[in-house]
Design a protein around this motif. Structure first.
Motif, mmCIF file in Angstrom:
data_model
loop_
_atom_site.group_PDB
_atom_site.id
_atom_site.type_symbol
_atom_site.label_atom_id
_atom_site.label_comp_id
_atom_site.label_asym_id
_atom_site.label_seq_id
_atom_site.Cartn_x
_atom_site.Cartn_y
_atom_site.Cartn_z
ATOM 1 N N LEU A 175 -11.550 29.520 9.586
ATOM 2 C CA LEU A 175 -12.408 28.419 9.800
ATOM 3 C C LEU A 175 -11.953 27.330 9.788
ATOM 4 N N ILE A 176 -11.252 26.623 8.712
ATOM 5 C CA ILE A 176 -10.606 25.599 8.385
ATOM 6 C C ILE A 176 -9.316 25.257 9.401
ATOM 7 N N ALA A 177 -8.600 26.531 9.740
ATOM 8 C CA ALA A 177 -7.483 26.248 10.614
ATOM 9 C C ALA A 177 -7.962 26.238 12.002
ATOM 10 N N VAL A 178 -9.131 26.990 12.208
ATOM 11 C CA VAL A 178 -9.474 26.836 13.660
ATOM 12 C C VAL A 178 -10.104 25.554 14.003
ATOM 13 N N LEU A 179 -10.662 24.747 13.167
ATOM 14 C CA LEU A 179 -11.313 23.671 13.513
ATOM 15 C C LEU A 179 -10.187 22.597 13.509
ATOM 16 N N THR A 180 -9.161 22.853 12.608
ATOM 17 C CA THR A 180 -7.955 21.877 12.900
ATOM 18 C C THR A 180 -7.399 21.962 13.985
ATOM 19 N N ILE A 253 1.379 23.830 9.138
ATOM 20 C CA ILE A 253 0.558 23.114 7.826
ATOM 21 C C ILE A 253 -0.792 23.555 7.913
ATOM 22 N N ALA A 254 -1.482 23.701 8.972
ATOM 23 C CA ALA A 254 -2.697 24.099 9.016
ATOM 24 C C ALA A 254 -2.966 25.614 8.329
ATOM 25 N N LEU A 255 -1.822 26.299 8.715
ATOM 26 C CA LEU A 255 -2.009 27.708 8.280
ATOM 27 C C LEU A 255 -1.318 27.956 6.936
ATOM 28 N N GLY A 256 -1.107 26.775 6.050
ATOM 29 C CA GLY A 256 -0.136 26.687 5.039
ATOM 30 C C GLY A 256 -0.356 27.757 4.178
ATOM 31 N N ILE A 257 -1.809 27.898 3.599
ATOM 32 C CA ILE A 257 -1.786 29.056 2.568
ATOM 33 C C ILE A 257 -1.466 30.210 2.902
ATOM 34 N N PRO A 258 -1.970 30.855 3.988
ATOM 35 C CA PRO A 258 -1.778 32.426 4.287
ATOM 36 C C PRO A 258 -0.337 32.382 4.340
ATOM 37 N N ILE A 259 0.311 31.402 5.345
ATOM 38 C CA ILE A 259 1.776 31.632 5.337
ATOM 39 C C ILE A 259 2.694 31.769 4.165
ATOM 40 N N HIS A 295 -14.991 34.393 -9.196
ATOM 41 C CA HIS A 295 -14.625 34.632 -7.920
ATOM 42 C C HIS A 295 -14.833 33.331 -6.894
ATOM 43 N N ARG A 296 -16.015 33.059 -6.999
ATOM 44 C CA ARG A 296 -16.403 31.981 -5.918
ATOM 45 C C ARG A 296 -15.730 30.444 -6.364
ATOM 46 N N GLN A 297 -15.429 30.182 -7.766
ATOM 47 C CA GLN A 297 -14.443 28.997 -7.894
ATOM 48 C C GLN A 297 -13.026 29.358 -7.318
ATOM 49 N N THR A 298 -12.507 30.471 -7.357
ATOM 50 C CA THR A 298 -11.184 30.723 -6.658
ATOM 51 C C THR A 298 -11.439 30.487 -5.210
ATOM 52 N N VAL A 299 -12.332 31.333 -4.506
ATOM 53 C CA VAL A 299 -12.416 30.734 -2.953
ATOM 54 C C VAL A 299 -12.394 29.457 -2.682
ATOM 55 N N LEU A 300 -13.463 28.567 -3.457
ATOM 56 C CA LEU A 300 -13.605 27.221 -3.272
ATOM 57 C C LEU A 300 -12.604 26.490 -3.386
ATOM 58 N N VAL A 301 -11.584 26.785 -4.588
ATOM 59 C CA VAL A 301 -10.508 26.062 -4.881
ATOM 60 C C VAL A 301 -9.483 26.279 -3.435
ATOM 61 N N ILE A 302 -9.424 27.280 -2.783
ATOM 62 C CA ILE A 302 -8.609 27.683 -1.805
ATOM 63 C C ILE A 302 -9.062 27.069 -0.644
ATOM 64 N N TYR A 303 -10.599 26.985 -0.350
ATOM 65 C CA TYR A 303 -11.035 26.116 0.605
ATOM 66 C C TYR A 303 -10.536 24.804 0.500
ATOM 67 N N GLY A 304 -10.458 23.999 -0.693
ATOM 68 C CA GLY A 304 -10.088 22.768 -0.821
ATOM 69 C C GLY A 304 -8.889 22.604 -0.126
ATOM 70 N N ALA A 305 -7.956 23.440 -0.830
ATOM 71 C CA ALA A 305 -6.584 23.224 -0.336
ATOM 72 C C ALA A 305 -6.365 23.459 1.090
ATOM 73 N N SER A 306 -7.097 24.315 1.734
ATOM 74 C CA SER A 306 -6.877 24.713 3.037
ATOM 75 C C SER A 306 -7.405 23.428 3.835
ATOM 76 N N ALA A 307 -8.708 22.758 3.344
ATOM 77 C CA ALA A 307 -9.036 21.628 4.007
ATOM 78 C C ALA A 307 -8.022 20.468 3.810
ATOM 79 N N LEU A 308 -7.448 20.328 2.615
ATOM 80 C CA LEU A 308 -6.520 19.134 2.452
ATOM 81 C C LEU A 308 -5.290 19.390 3.507
ATOM 82 N N LEU A 309 -4.900 20.630 3.584
ATOM 83 C CA LEU A 309 -3.750 20.893 4.640
ATOM 84 C C LEU A 309 -4.244 20.609 6.060
#
Length: 497
Positions: A175-180, A253-259, A295-309
């Protein structure tokens, strides 16, 4: 812009309505993810066909708007090959995902379809033919444009698939990458891509209402591959229209985490001698969980990193060449520190020695399973399959083994060894579906008496490879109508002799 807003709202509503319907359908027909391997962390069976809701929520509003909204129709007919081609390619990838979720598809089949669809999209004009260079003139790819495009599309498809390991993780990152991509498309004057990305964002958002922790449905391979495909193709077209000096770097960059997660996984598995596309517990989200995050904390941390990217990607898209260089240097430094803190770039002598030992063991184990697979390809009947399975159990160090087939309730002991021996209660037992991660009626059961309390992932990978060979062999064999008790006794006695 108005059409894109309508597509977003309609897709969100459609996804929110369809997802619980698909969930109910999956429950009714037993189409569940059963958490049979150590890398799975959910504790109960969960429906796995949520990707169907995502795909339908993407397609249905766009088709409806095409007939009732003249603005949408005009955008489709401005670039008809690319508009309807993305529909056709997305449908093909979604159907591949459904096949994989329902029956299982091996890596060869998935890559063949993915590369074929990617080639089709290249023919339609979704192509990477220039690599922008912030340090100088653009680099034309020429004949290399085709392999670059194929690798990009197939790579993003599989990157989204690999990161789909926690409730809501792949959907939120996508979702974050799509919005970007949508923001960049707005800037670059690509209205059709704005429309597509808005529709995809809505479809994912509607699904996330049910997929965020605790998830009641998973997107499965249908969802992750479909998301990866639409993201990859819209990013290509969006950045072809962009005048940014670093156009192709923006979606990276937008897909930096999965790549990054995919590249690290491939490097890790190659070093350990494991199959490159086998699953393990070394992903970024597993490292964060190991640090003590929930579990939720991990997902939210990765959300935050993805939003930053995503923010960096948008900034780079608007930046001059010199500004983009500074952005990229700062991003590289932060990325290195983040990976180092997660233990990805720290190499100790004892870790290297252990990795070399694991690599040698994995290569030997895979070689043995590969040879048994060749034997199974020559199997003429169930007796031949059973003989090969006994040999595989010995290779895996298992003391007991059983092969359970459909409608074998009356002959449950026909293919078993070791489970009726003395002190059988001391065995550590594990069950694996012949079709990967689907228990069903056909499954292999193994038992160890070496004191283990769990199965390491390398052994699980070997068993999963074995099950793939078993599935192929059993499909080829015309099974007899029944097995007599005397035949069953003869097999058991013959084996023990």
């Amino acid at each position: 812009m108005r059409a894109a807003a309508l597509a977003f709202i309609a897709s969100t509503a459609t996804g929110a309505v369809l997802t619980p319907l698909v969930r109910e359908l999956a429950h009714r027909h037993g189409l569940l993810d059963h958490a049979l391997t150590s890398r799975k962390i959910h504790g109960k069976p969960i429906p796995r066909l949520g990707g169907i809701a995502i795909a339908l929520a993407f397609f249905a509003p766009l088709v409806a708007l095409f007939f009732v909204n003249s603005e949408v129709g005009r955008q489709f007919y401005v670039m008809p090959r690319r508009a309807f081609g993305l529909f056709a390619g997305g449908l093909a990838i979604a159907l591949l995902g459904v096949l994989d979720d329902l029956k299982g598809a091996n890596a060869r089949t998935k890559f063949a379809v993915q590369f074929a669809v990617a080639g089709f999209m290249y023919w339609l004009g979704y192509r990477i033919d220039v690599i922008a260079n912030p340090f100088g003139a653009d680099i034309p790819l020429g004949l290399l444009g085709l392999p670059f495009t194929l690798l990009w599309i197939a790579g993003v498809i599989n990157a989204l698939n690999l990161i789909d390991g926690l409730d809501g993780l792949a959907g939120g990152v996508a979702l974050i990458a799509v919005l970007t991509t949508c923001v960049v498309a707005l800037r670059g004057g690509a209205p059709l891509m704005v429309l597509f990305t808005a529709a995809l964002a809505g479809a994912v958002l509607g699904f996330l209402f049910y997929n965020f922790n605790p998830a009641t449905i998973f997107m499965g391979d249908t969802g992750s591959m479909f998301l990866g495909f639409v993201l990859a193709t819209t990013a290509i077209q969006t950045n072809r229209a962009s005048s940014s000096a670093v156009a192709i770097i923006v979606p990276i960059i937008a897909l930096g985490i999965p790549i990054a997660d995919t590249l690290l996984a491939m490097a890790r598995r190659a070093a350990r001698g494991a199959p490159l596309f086998s699953a393990d517990r070394g992903h970024i989200h597993h490292r964060l969980l190991a640090l003590g995050l929930g579990h939720r904390q991990t997902v939210l941390v990765i959300y935050g990193a993805s939003a930053l990217l995503g923010a960096v990607a948008v900034s780079v898209a608007y930046a001059s060449a010199s500004q983009a260089i500074w952005f990229l240097l700062a991003l590289a430094a932060v990325g290195y520190l983040a990976l180092r803190s997660l233990g990805f770039v720290s190499v100790k002598l004892e870790d290297t020695q252990r990795m070399l030992v694991d690599r040698r063991r994995n290569l030997e184990l895979r070689g043995a399973i590969r040879r048994l697979g060749a034997t199974l390809r020559e199997a003429r009947g169930l007796d031949d399959v059973w003989t090969s399975l006994q040999l595989a159990a010995a290779v895996l160090g298992a003391r007991a083994v059983a092969l359970h087939l459909a409608d074998d309730a009356a002959n449950a002991d026909a293919y078993t060894h070791g489970f009726d021996a003395p002190r059988v209660d001391e065995l550590f037992r594990a069950r694996y579906g012949v079709l990967p991660e689907r228990p069903g009626d056909r499954h292999v059961e193994l038992g160890w008496n070496d004191g283990r309390t769990s199965i390491d992932r390398d052994t699980e990978i070997a068993v999963e490879l074995l099950c793939e060979h078993l599935a192929d062999a059993l499909e080829r064999i015309d099974r007899p109508a029944a097995v007599t008790p005397l035949d069953g006794l003869r097999r058991v006695v013959g084996f023990r002799r």
